[in-house]
Motif scaffolding. Structure first.
Motif, PDB file in Angstrom:
ATOM      1  N   VAL A 152       0.849  -1.195   0.000  1.00  0.00           N
ATOM      2  CA  VAL A 152       0.000   0.000   0.000  1.00  0.00           C
ATOM      3  C   VAL A 152       0.881   1.240   0.000  1.00  0.00           C
ATOM      4  O   VAL A 152       1.817   1.338   0.788  1.00  0.00           O
ATOM      5  CB  VAL A 152      -0.920   0.012   1.242  1.00  0.00           C
ATOM      6  CG1 VAL A 152      -1.753   1.292   1.279  1.00  0.00           C
ATOM      7  CG2 VAL A 152      -1.813  -1.216   1.249  1.00  0.00           C
ATOM      8  N   PRO A 153       0.619   2.209  -0.892  1.00  0.00           N
ATOM      9  CA  PRO A 153       1.441   3.430  -0.913  1.00  0.00           C
ATOM     10  C   PRO A 153       1.375   4.167   0.415  1.00  0.00           C
ATOM     11  O   PRO A 153       0.383   4.099   1.140  1.00  0.00           O
ATOM     12  CB  PRO A 153       0.797   4.267  -2.027  1.00  0.00           C
ATOM     13  CG  PRO A 153       0.003   3.309  -2.844  1.00  0.00           C
ATOM     14  CD  PRO A 153      -0.433   2.223  -1.905  1.00  0.00           C
ATOM     15  N   ALA A 154       2.435   4.906   0.706  1.00  0.00           N
ATOM     16  CA  ALA A 154       2.441   5.715   1.919  1.00  0.00           C
ATOM     17  C   ALA A 154       1.371   6.797   1.862  1.00  0.00           C
ATOM     18  O   ALA A 154       0.846   7.232   2.873  1.00  0.00           O
ATOM     19  CB  ALA A 154       3.821   6.347   2.115  1.00  0.00           C
ATOM     20  N   ASN A 155       1.023   7.224   0.654  1.00  0.00           N
ATOM     21  CA  ASN A 155      -0.002   8.247   0.438  1.00  0.00           C
ATOM     22  C   ASN A 155      -1.042   7.666  -0.517  1.00  0.00           C
ATOM     23  O   ASN A 155      -1.032   7.958  -1.718  1.00  0.00           O
ATOM     24  CB  ASN A 155       0.646   9.508  -0.136  1.00  0.00           C
ATOM     25  CG  ASN A 155      -0.367  10.574  -0.496  1.00  0.00           C
ATOM     26  OD1 ASN A 155      -1.545  10.496  -0.119  1.00  0.00           O
ATOM     27  ND2 ASN A 155       0.072  11.577  -1.247  1.00  0.00           N
ATOM     28  N   PRO A 156      -1.961   6.823  -0.020  1.00  0.00           N
ATOM     29  CA  PRO A 156      -2.898   6.140  -0.925  1.00  0.00           C
ATOM     30  C   PRO A 156      -3.739   7.093  -1.763  1.00  0.00           C
ATOM     31  O   PRO A 156      -3.941   6.866  -2.960  1.00  0.00           O
ATOM     32  CB  PRO A 156      -3.779   5.327   0.034  1.00  0.00           C
ATOM     33  CG  PRO A 156      -2.954   5.145   1.264  1.00  0.00           C
ATOM     34  CD  PRO A 156      -2.154   6.400   1.381  1.00  0.00           C
ATOM     35  N   GLY A 157      -4.233   8.186  -1.149  1.00  0.00           N
ATOM     36  CA  GLY A 157      -5.057   9.116  -1.900  1.00  0.00           C
ATOM     37  C   GLY A 157      -4.298   9.775  -3.028  1.00  0.00           C
ATOM     38  O   GLY A 157      -4.806   9.928  -4.147  1.00  0.00           O
ATOM     39  N   GLY A 158      -3.058  10.176  -2.763  1.00  0.00           N
ATOM     40  CA  GLY A 158      -2.241  10.778  -3.807  1.00  0.00           C
ATOM     41  C   GLY A 158      -1.923   9.799  -4.920  1.00  0.00           C
ATOM     42  O   GLY A 158      -1.888  10.158  -6.100  1.00  0.00           O
ATOM     43  N   TRP A 159      -1.679   8.541  -4.545  1.00  0.00           N
ATOM     44  CA  TRP A 159      -1.414   7.493  -5.550  1.00  0.00           C
ATOM     45  C   TRP A 159      -2.620   7.328  -6.469  1.00  0.00           C
ATOM     46  O   TRP A 159      -2.489   7.291  -7.695  1.00  0.00           O
ATOM     47  CB  TRP A 159      -1.108   6.186  -4.814  1.00  0.00           C
ATOM     48  CG  TRP A 159      -0.592   5.059  -5.664  1.00  0.00           C
ATOM     49  CD1 TRP A 159       0.712   4.678  -5.820  1.00  0.00           C
ATOM     50  CD2 TRP A 159      -1.365   4.118  -6.434  1.00  0.00           C
ATOM     51  NE1 TRP A 159       0.803   3.579  -6.652  1.00  0.00           N
ATOM     52  CE2 TRP A 159      -0.459   3.220  -7.047  1.00  0.00           C
ATOM     53  CE3 TRP A 159      -2.724   3.969  -6.681  1.00  0.00           C
ATOM     54  CZ2 TRP A 159      -0.879   2.174  -7.873  1.00  0.00           C
ATOM     55  CZ3 TRP A 159      -3.150   2.943  -7.512  1.00  0.00           C
ATOM     56  CH2 TRP A 159      -2.243   2.056  -8.098  1.00  0.00           C
TER      57      TRP A 159
END
Length: 430
Positions: free
Chosen positions: A79-86
């Protein structure tokens, strides 16, 4: 685009275990992460892409594709550290691809390019103006040029990301019909030139009640006996969002307080066998005290006496009473007196009769009930018959009250309501 930092998707391992989690568990954890991210990210992405491209279908398709890509990649990559930004980056890139292939005007491509992070930078946080985008989107979806069901459906689909099939079930139509309705609503917005903005001044004063009405209608459709609780949850979430975006609007805070007070009782409305319980019979220890506290905080910010403010004050009297007998019925009756003056309706008149019946005795309640039913607006309403039954029972005529409860049960719109009314009749017979 550089490779963003990631946190691996791994469910907690049991004590002493050294083996990695099974692939199925990793996939489930990734799916949960996608679901969690989509709650906030999806409507923000859609709102931003609609503002930039003006294309509702493109915005929704790109946001959905970003979620699908996440479901495919996150189990393997983490999971990306910044899911929304990804998710925003994936959706934006997809929109760029589509627009380039369609050779649309350069201005849209330029605006989209502004959302692209510099080379070597991680996925961006959501832009600051996304807050404004979401508010614009809510007001656009709730425009008075659209039919009320279209407003509810478009709000659920575009602002909340609720699947079309679920919206269709809420509004009692099949999925293909709902798809066509949503398409017509978007087309109407485009053809009518409905502006993608929050109105100001007098226009805001005129439009805001319509937005609040959509949110409250959504809440009640989820809160009714046979409703889908998830829709009530969505309405509460949207009310919180609107309150956060428009903190200066008293009626927004009042609506939030009202739905929170009502929603706080959701787990206590039925007994262990699934039977409906009246407010008087509910176990108040099961009420959601955190929701009540949040509602009281919202109510403390209300500075005007609008219709939602009075309804919230009534709900607060119930929510804060330590027992049914301790309910401040005179205060509730006075609130209904004020409410009916600014929003007269048969249902409010019926509830006013109930309040006066408990505050000042059954004869006072019956007098107001007769007046409420005189106009015919409550004809065929089982609740009106049940209210009369309750007032008659408190006068002491148990046999007539039991007959009235049975009459109301025959008119009830759901099995659960009918069963609850028959239980009241049987109780009087005993």
């Amino acid at each position: 685009m550089s490779t963003p930092q990631r946190r691996p998707v791994r469910p907690p391992a049991p004590a002493g275990a050294a083996a990695p989690a099974p692939a199925g568990a990793v996939a489930a954890a990734a799916a949960q992460a996608v679901g969690d991210a989509s709650v906030e990210a999806y409507p923000r992405i859609v709102a931003t892409l609609i503002r930039v491209t003006g294309d509702w279908a493109l915005a929704e398709d790109c946001a959905q594709e970003a979620l699908a890509v996440a479901l495919e990649r996150w189990p393997a990559d983490g999971v990306p550290a910044n899911p929304g930004g990804w998710l925003m980056t994936v959706a934006r890139n997809r929109a760029l691809d589509v627009l380039r292939r369609a050779t649309v005007e350069r201005r849209k491509l330029h605006d989209l390019a502004l959302l692209t992070p510099p080379e070597g930078q991680p996925d961006p946080e959501m832009p600051e103006d996304v807050v404004d985008d979401r508010l614009r989107l809510i007001f656009t979806c709730c425009h008075p040029a659209l039919a009320i069901d279209a407003r509810v459906a478009l709000t659920l689909r575009t602002v909340c990301g609720v699947p079309t099939g679920d919206i269709a079930r809420l509004l009692l139509v099949n999925e293909s019909t709902m798809t066509r309705r949503l398409t017509r609503a978007r087309t109407r917005i485009a053809q009518a030139g409905i502006p993608y903005r929050v109105p100001s001044g007098q226009a805001l004063t005129e439009r805001l009640p319509g937005v609040l009405a959509v949110l409250y209608l959504l809440f009640t459709r989820g809160y009714v006996v046979d409703g889908e609780p998830a829709f009530a949850d969505e309405a509460v979430r949207l009310a919180r969002l609107l309150d956060r975006l428009m903190p200066e609007q008293s009626e927004v805070a009042a609506l939030l307080a009202l739905v929170l007070f009502q929603h706080s009782r959701r787990d206590a409305r039925r007994d262990a066998a699934g039977n409906l319980l009246t407010l008087q019979r509910q176990d108040r220890a099961r009420w959601d005290r955190a929701a009540i506290a949040e509602g009281l905080d919202a109510l403390s910010r209300v500075r005007h006496d609008g219709p939602y403010a009075w309804q919230a004050r009534i709900a607060a009297c119930h929510a804060t009473a330590p027992s049914s007998d301790a309910t401040d019925w005179p205060a509730i009756a006075q609130a209904y007196d004020a409410l009916i003056g600014i929003r007269p309706s048969p249902v409010i008149a019926l509830n006013r009769a109930v309040a006066h019946g408990y505050a000042y005795g059954p004869y006072a309640g019956l007098g107001l009930l007769d007046a409420a039913q005189a106009g015919g607006g409550l004809d065929g309403n089982p609740l009106a018959v049940a209210v009369r039954a309750d007032l008659v029972a408190r006068q002491g005529d148990r046999l007539r009250a039991a007959a009235l409860f049975r009459e109301a049960a025959g008119m009830a719109g759901s099995t659960a309501e009918g069963r609850a009314l028959l239980d009241r009749a049987d109780g009087l017979g005993r």
